[in-house]
Design a protein around this motif. Structure first.
Motif, PDB file in Angstrom:
ATOM      1  N   ASN A 165      21.545  66.111 -21.328  1.00  0.00           N
ATOM      2  CA  ASN A 165      20.953  64.903 -21.904  1.00  0.00           C
ATOM      3  C   ASN A 165      19.723  65.321 -22.673  1.00  0.00           C
ATOM      4  OD1 ASN A 165      20.532  62.242 -22.513  1.00  0.00           O
ATOM      5  ND2 ASN A 165      19.414  61.817 -20.654  1.00  0.00           N
ATOM      6  N   SER A 187      26.530  60.729 -21.506  1.00  0.00           N
ATOM      7  CA  SER A 187      26.639  62.088 -22.033  1.00  0.00           C
ATOM      8  C   SER A 187      27.115  62.054 -23.489  1.00  0.00           C
ATOM      9  CB  SER A 187      27.608  62.904 -21.191  1.00  0.00           C
ATOM     10  OG  SER A 187      27.882  64.136 -21.795  1.00  0.00           O
ATOM     11  N   ARG A 219      23.979  58.752 -13.990  1.00  0.00           N
ATOM     12  CA  ARG A 219      22.704  59.341 -14.390  1.00  0.00           C
ATOM     13  C   ARG A 219      22.357  59.045 -15.843  1.00  0.00           C
ATOM     14  NH1 ARG A 219      20.613  64.253 -11.431  1.00  0.00           N
ATOM     15  NH2 ARG A 219      19.382  64.048 -13.278  1.00  0.00           N
ATOM     16  N   HIS A 220      23.292  59.276 -16.737  1.00  0.00           N
ATOM     17  CA  HIS A 220      23.041  59.021 -18.150  1.00  0.00           C
ATOM     18  C   HIS A 220      24.348  59.080 -18.935  1.00  0.00           C
ATOM     19  CE1 HIS A 220      22.677  63.475 -17.854  1.00  0.00           C
ATOM     20  NE2 HIS A 220      23.354  63.418 -18.969  1.00  0.00           N
TER      21      HIS A 220
END
Length: 131
Positions: free
Chosen positions: A130, A12, A9-10
């Motif tokens: 995020n 961290s 997802r991203h």
């Protein structure tokens, strides 16, 4: 995409080993980062601190655990169990820690085919925000 395909997802945060936490925190603060928290030393794991960038985004964590003298990158994933199953089919992936931890804080640690350590955590964890 198959149901058990990895879904990063991203980013961290990135974690670095430092021999002296106070010196490192002061250095990164002088460079413009903001100290979010500094955790006291715990038996066997040293001290930790998280620093953030003024504009948000991924953070920098520093720690004094001499057993972990490498840089790791923590990535948030949509579903840790699905990601674990999908990446386990790749022979070059070595799991250093299988999925573990309480709900909302589950994570797993792997060494990728390039030798880099990645920590995967479920995106529901407050540690993986995020901003």
């Amino acid at each position: 995409m198959p149901q058990d395909a990895p879904h990063f997802r991203h980013l961290s945060h990135v974690t670095l080993y430092v021999p002296d936490l106070q010196v490192a925190v002061a250095y990164y603060q002088a460079a413009g980062l903001l100290a979010e928290w500094v955790a006291p030393s715990e038996p066997g794991s040293g001290q930790r601190a998280r620093l953030s960038f003024p504009g948000g985004g991924p953070s920098l964590e520093v720690h004094t655990d001499a057993r972990r003298q490498f840089t790791d990158v923590q990535l948030a994933v949509t579903n840790l169990d699905d990601t674990y199953r999908a990446l386990s089919r790749q022979p070059a992936v070595v799991w250093l820690e299988p999925p573990c931890g309480p709900a909302g804080q589950r994570r797993a640690t792997l060494r990728g085919p390039d030798g880099n350590v990645l920590i995967l955590g479920e995106a529901t964890s407050p540690l993986l925000r995020n901003d």
